[in-house]
Each structure stands twice: as structure tokens, then as C-alpha cells.
Enzyme design. Structure first.
Site, short mmCIF file in Angstrom:
data_model
loop_
_atom_site.label_atom_id
_atom_site.label_comp_id
_atom_site.label_asym_id
_atom_site.label_seq_id
_atom_site.Cartn_x
_atom_site.Cartn_y
_atom_site.Cartn_z
N GLU A 274 0.84 -1.20 0.00
CA GLU A 274 0.00 0.00 0.00
C GLU A 274 0.87 1.25 0.00
O GLU A 274 0.78 2.08 0.88
CB GLU A 274 -1.00 -0.03 1.18
CG GLU A 274 -0.38 -0.40 2.50
CD GLU A 274 -1.40 -0.63 3.61
OE1 GLU A 274 -2.50 -1.14 3.36
OE2 GLU A 274 -1.07 -0.28 4.75
N GLY A 276 2.18 4.86 -1.09
CA GLY A 276 1.66 6.13 -1.55
C GLY A 276 2.79 6.98 -2.10
O GLY A 276 2.83 7.33 -3.28
N ARG A 277 3.75 7.24 -1.23
CA ARG A 277 4.86 8.14 -1.56
C ARG A 277 5.56 7.79 -2.87
O ARG A 277 5.76 8.65 -3.73
CB ARG A 277 5.88 8.11 -0.43
CG ARG A 277 6.99 9.14 -0.54
CD ARG A 277 8.04 8.90 0.55
NE ARG A 277 7.43 8.71 1.85
CZ ARG A 277 7.10 9.68 2.70
NH1 ARG A 277 7.39 10.91 2.39
NH2 ARG A 277 6.52 9.41 3.85
N ARG A 312 6.13 19.29 4.95
CA ARG A 312 7.18 18.35 5.34
C ARG A 312 8.46 19.03 5.83
O ARG A 312 9.00 18.63 6.86
CB ARG A 312 7.48 17.36 4.21
CG ARG A 312 6.27 16.49 3.82
CD ARG A 312 6.64 15.37 2.86
NE ARG A 312 7.44 14.36 3.48
CZ ARG A 312 8.74 14.23 3.38
NH1 ARG A 312 9.42 15.04 2.60
NH2 ARG A 312 9.38 13.29 4.02
N TYR A 316 9.05 18.01 9.64
CA TYR A 316 10.10 17.02 9.96
C TYR A 316 11.50 17.50 9.60
O TYR A 316 12.42 16.70 9.60
CB TYR A 316 9.96 15.72 9.17
CG TYR A 316 8.62 15.11 8.91
CD1 TYR A 316 7.88 14.52 9.94
CD2 TYR A 316 8.13 15.02 7.60
CE1 TYR A 316 6.69 13.87 9.65
CE2 TYR A 316 6.94 14.36 7.33
CZ TYR A 316 6.22 13.79 8.36
OH TYR A 316 5.06 13.14 8.09
N CYS A 343 3.50 33.08 10.27
CA CYS A 343 4.14 33.63 11.47
C CYS A 343 4.65 32.49 12.34
O CYS A 343 4.19 32.29 13.47
CB CYS A 343 3.14 34.49 12.22
SG CYS A 343 2.51 35.82 11.19
N GLU A 344 5.51 31.69 11.76
CA GLU A 344 6.13 30.54 12.39
C GLU A 344 7.52 30.46 11.83
O GLU A 344 7.68 30.39 10.61
CB GLU A 344 5.38 29.24 11.98
CG GLU A 344 4.10 28.95 12.71
CD GLU A 344 4.32 28.59 14.16
OE1 GLU A 344 5.43 28.13 14.51
OE2 GLU A 344 3.40 28.81 14.95
#
Ligand SMILES: *Cc1c(COP(=O)(O)O)cnc(C)c1O
Length: 418
Positions: A274, A276-277, A312, A316, A343-344
Site C-alpha cells: 500500500e 503512496g509516496r 514536510r 520534519y 508567522c512561524e
């Protein structure tokens, strides 16, 4: 080595951007089809091999339709994903329902569609039975915990710390209960790795599941129809990452299949996955325009996309390769942080990246955004989700999801009853 060649030119993107303003995601249909065919060719020795595309990686129906035409099923994990599958005409064994912390409504829908239900926990048996029924096929998700020799990787964590799946003892108990309820068809699932580039990982997982199939079959006198190796085949995000050698992986799994399954009379046993990536990841790009340059303690490139379009890197610290269109051959003389406007401070697509000299108005292509890209999008800071485009095999461009509008954002707000 990673393929850095883009399926479009600077001129083409500039033409497209006149009609569909940046930022947008664009997918390469030709490459997606070739890759899907290649995956099936590599495992053609397996009778009934199937990849159930993990819908969460990219739920766009236009892309999933292409995958359906290339023999893929779908792996769903929520009600909405099941509804997408249903609208696309998937049913029965074409749907794998691999969820966790599952709402009873989701079990009900999966049951109605005849999906293969993959139970994450033994306590879900009674929830499924009470709210839907006893299906004729059942699968359990195994978490080997400390029994796994090689630990899982960073994205999914060590099996012992991962929230997914049943323990070994629960697995035996779960199949026994389902056998006694009259279930005749069985599958076994695990997913231990994510974005794994180690070519030995998948065969190790297959070996673990083959051994378990033999043990459980003997102990409970049941017959397994398939093992599901999960998703998690990695893609080369960094220029010197090496693509997983599927010929090798397939060859190793085949050896184990013959040695363990065929020689002991447990065949036919289908092998499914299964992923996806690896199915859409490398074939999707986020295209964004430079709107500011800033020179303070560091040099910043401000683009019109943000972490809300591709989270991403922010979430991460993941690397996504970047190409400045038209400057592919210029020397990487500068060191930049490429940032969005949230604003992060972790809203950065690249940190200390060596790139050619960039000017306002340049278009930057962020690679490998085809999976876990747009689908992870969010509305923080009132950011709107961008459009998705399909670069068709004939070179034309099709809008496959329009960009969100302010009206979409305001639709769930109530300014009347303040
Ligand atoms: C996320 C997930 C997948 C797909 O993982 P990829 O890394 O995209 O291949 C498959 N199965 C399950 C159960 C998942 O949670």
C-alpha cells in the site's frame, strides 16, 4: 542518484502561471503512468500482486483514476477517503481499509463497500461486529514491538513506541476469534517503515510475515490469502539519495517466498502493498514565485507558497530539492533560507541552501511534492490551499483542483450570530 530533470521548461511554467497563478502543484501524468507500470512489472511473478495506493498521500480523484487504470487499488483510513474511493468506482477487494483509532461510522462504511478491513486492534472486533457485521475477509495489523531485529525508521518510530497494530499474542487471539465467528478469508498486514531507502527492509518484513503466516496457519488451522507489506518505499529526496532497487527487492522476496511459502505448501499467497509516496511523490512539484529578498543576519528568499502548501520541511525538517527556473546551469554562489509567510519560524522550505543568485519574480520549483504535499495542507494564518494541475501525456495542462477562495474559508464561519 536522484533524477533532477524537470518535465517542463521555464517558458511553459510562465505560460501556465498566466492562467493559474502561483503557487500551484503540478503533476506529471506520463511519469506517474510509467512508474505504476514499472512497479507491477517488477512484481509480475506474484499472482494477484496489487498496490493499494494510500489515498492520504494524494487524494486527488484525477490522479487516483490514472492509478486505477493502471491496476491499483486504494488504501483508505477514514470515512472521507472511503467516500472518494466509492465515487471513483472502487469496491470490494479493491479497497483496503487500514485505519487506527477508528470511528464506528468508518467501519460501517468500509463494511458496506465490502472493503478488506485491516484491524489495528483486537478491541475493534466487537465494534465492527456491533456496528456493521462480521465480514467474510479480515486482516490484522501486526506490530512486532521489540521482536523486530532492525528498528523502524525515523518517520514511523520504533515499533515499540508506535501506536499502530497488535502484539504477537493478540494476533493469534484475533484470528482465532474471527475463525470461530465463521470468517474464511484472511490477510496479514504490517507497516514498520516509512520513506525507507534501505533495499533490504522490505524483504525483512516479508520474511517476518511469511514466518507468521506459517505459524498462525498451523496453530489455528486457517488459510491465509495474502500478506500486505504496507507502504513506505522511500524516494530519493536528496540529490545523492539512491532509488530503491525494485529488481533486488522483488528477487529477495521471491527467494523467501519459494523457500518458506511454496516449499511448505502455503501457496498461493498473494503479496500486496500500500505505497503512496513512491507512486506519486517524485512526479509532483510545487511551483512558487519569489516575492521578496531580505538581507539581515541571513539571506532570505520570500516565496508566495508557505508551509501550508507543503509542510514536510517545517514539520520534519525534510529536505526538498529546489530548482530556480532558468538558472539550472548557474553556479550555486549564494546561501539562502527560502521561506514562506506564516508567522512561524519553521516556515522554511530550505535552510542554508546553496542556490544561484535569485531575484524577485523568479519561479522556484520544489521537487517531490506529489505525495504528502498538497494533502497535508492546512489553513493556518488564513492561508488558502493552492490549485493542482495535471501535465497530461499530450503536453496540455488540466486544472484538477481549483485553488481555495476566501469564500471557501469563510464558508464555515458565522458572522451573523455574533
Ligand atoms: C501512510 C501509510 C501508507 C503509505 O505510506 P507511504 O510512505 O506514502 O508509502 C500505507 N499504509 C498505511 C497504513 C499508512 O499509514
Amino acid at each position: 542518484m536522484k533524477n533532477l530533470k524537470l518535465p517542463f521548461t521555464k517558458k511553459q511554467i510562465e505560460e501556465i502561471a498566466k492562467k493559474h497563478p502561483t503557487p500551484f502543484h503540478i503533476y506529471d501524468e506520463k511519469a506517474i503512468i510509467e512508474n505504476a507500470k514499472n512497479l507491477y512489472n517488477k512484481f509480475d511473478w506474484i499472482d494477484g500482486f496489487k498496490n493499494y495506493f494510500a489515498v492520504k498521500a494524494n487524494p486527488n480523484p484525477h490522479l487516483i483514476k490514472i492509478l486505477k487504470e493502471n491496476k491499483m487499488g486504494v488504501d483508505c483510513s477514514s470515512l472521507t477517503e472511503l467516500l472518494i474511493a466509492e465515487k471513483l468506482g472502487f469496491s470490494g477487494d479493491e479497497i483496503m481499509f487500514s485505519s487506527n483509532d477508528t470511528d464506528y461510522i468508518e467501519f460501517k462504511k468500509a463494511y458496506e463497500l465490502g472493503a478488506i478491513i485491516n484491524l489495528d486492534d483486537i478491541s475493534h472486533i466487537s465494534i465492527l461486529e456491533k456496528n456493521a457485521g462480521v465480514p467474510n475477509i479480515i486482516c490484522f495489523r501486526y506490530n512486532p514491538g521489540s521482536l523486530r531485529k532492525n528498528k523502524g525508521n525515523q518517520l514511523i518510530g520504533n515499533p515499540e513506541d508506535a501506536k499502530y497494530g497488535c502484539t504477537r499474542n493478540q494476533l493469534f487471539e484475533g484470528y482465532r476469534i474471527m475463525r470461530d465467528k465463521g470468517v474464511k478469508r484472511f490477510g496479514l498486514h504490517t507497516m514498520i517503515v516509512s520513506n525507507e531507502l534501505n533495499k533490504n527492509a522490505l524483504a525483512e518484513t516479508a520474511e517476518m510475515l511469511f514466518d507468521l503466516v506459517i505459524e498462525i496457519s498451523k496453530k489455528l488451522d486457517i488459510k491465509f490469502e495474502f500478506i500486505n507489506l504496507g507502504g513506505g518505499i522511500g524516494i530519493p529526496y536528496k540529490p545523492d539519495d539512491v532509488q530503491v532497487d525494485l529488481d533486488f527487492v522483488s528477487g529477495e522476496i521471491k527467494k523467501l517466498y519459494v523457500e518458506k511459502i511454496v516449499k511448505n505448501g502455503f501457496d498461493p499467497l498473494r503479496i500486496i502493498m500500500e505505497n503512496g509516496r513512491m507512486v506519486t511523490g517524485p512526479y509532483g512539484y510545487l511551483v512558487t514565485r519569489v516575492i521578496h529578498t531580505k538581507d539581515t543576519y541571513k539571506k532570505y528568499i520570500g516565496v508566495d507558497a508557505s508551509m501550508a502548501n507543503l509542510m514536510r520541511p517545517g514539520m520534519y525538517g525534510a529536505y526538498h530539492h529546489e530548482t530556480v527556473l532558468g538558472k539550472e546551469d548557474n553556479p550555486n554562489t549564494e546561501t539562502y533560507d527560502v521561506v514562506g509567510s506564516l508567522c512561524e519560524n519553521n516556515d522554511k522550505f530550505a535552510i542554508d541552501r546553496k542556490l544561484p543568485k535569485i531575484e524577485i519574480g523568479d519561479n522556484i520549483v520544489i521537487h517531490d511534492a506529489g505525495a504528502h504535499g498538497h494533502s497535508m495542507g492546512f489553513n493556518y494564518n488564513g492561508k488558502l490551499r493552492s490549485a493542482e494541475l495535471l501535465l497530461r501525456t499530450d503536453g496540455s495542462v488540466k486544472l484538477i483542483r481549483r485553488a481555495e477562495t476566501i469564500e471557501d474559508y469563510f464558508a464555515t464561519l458565522d458572522f451573523k450570530n455574533l
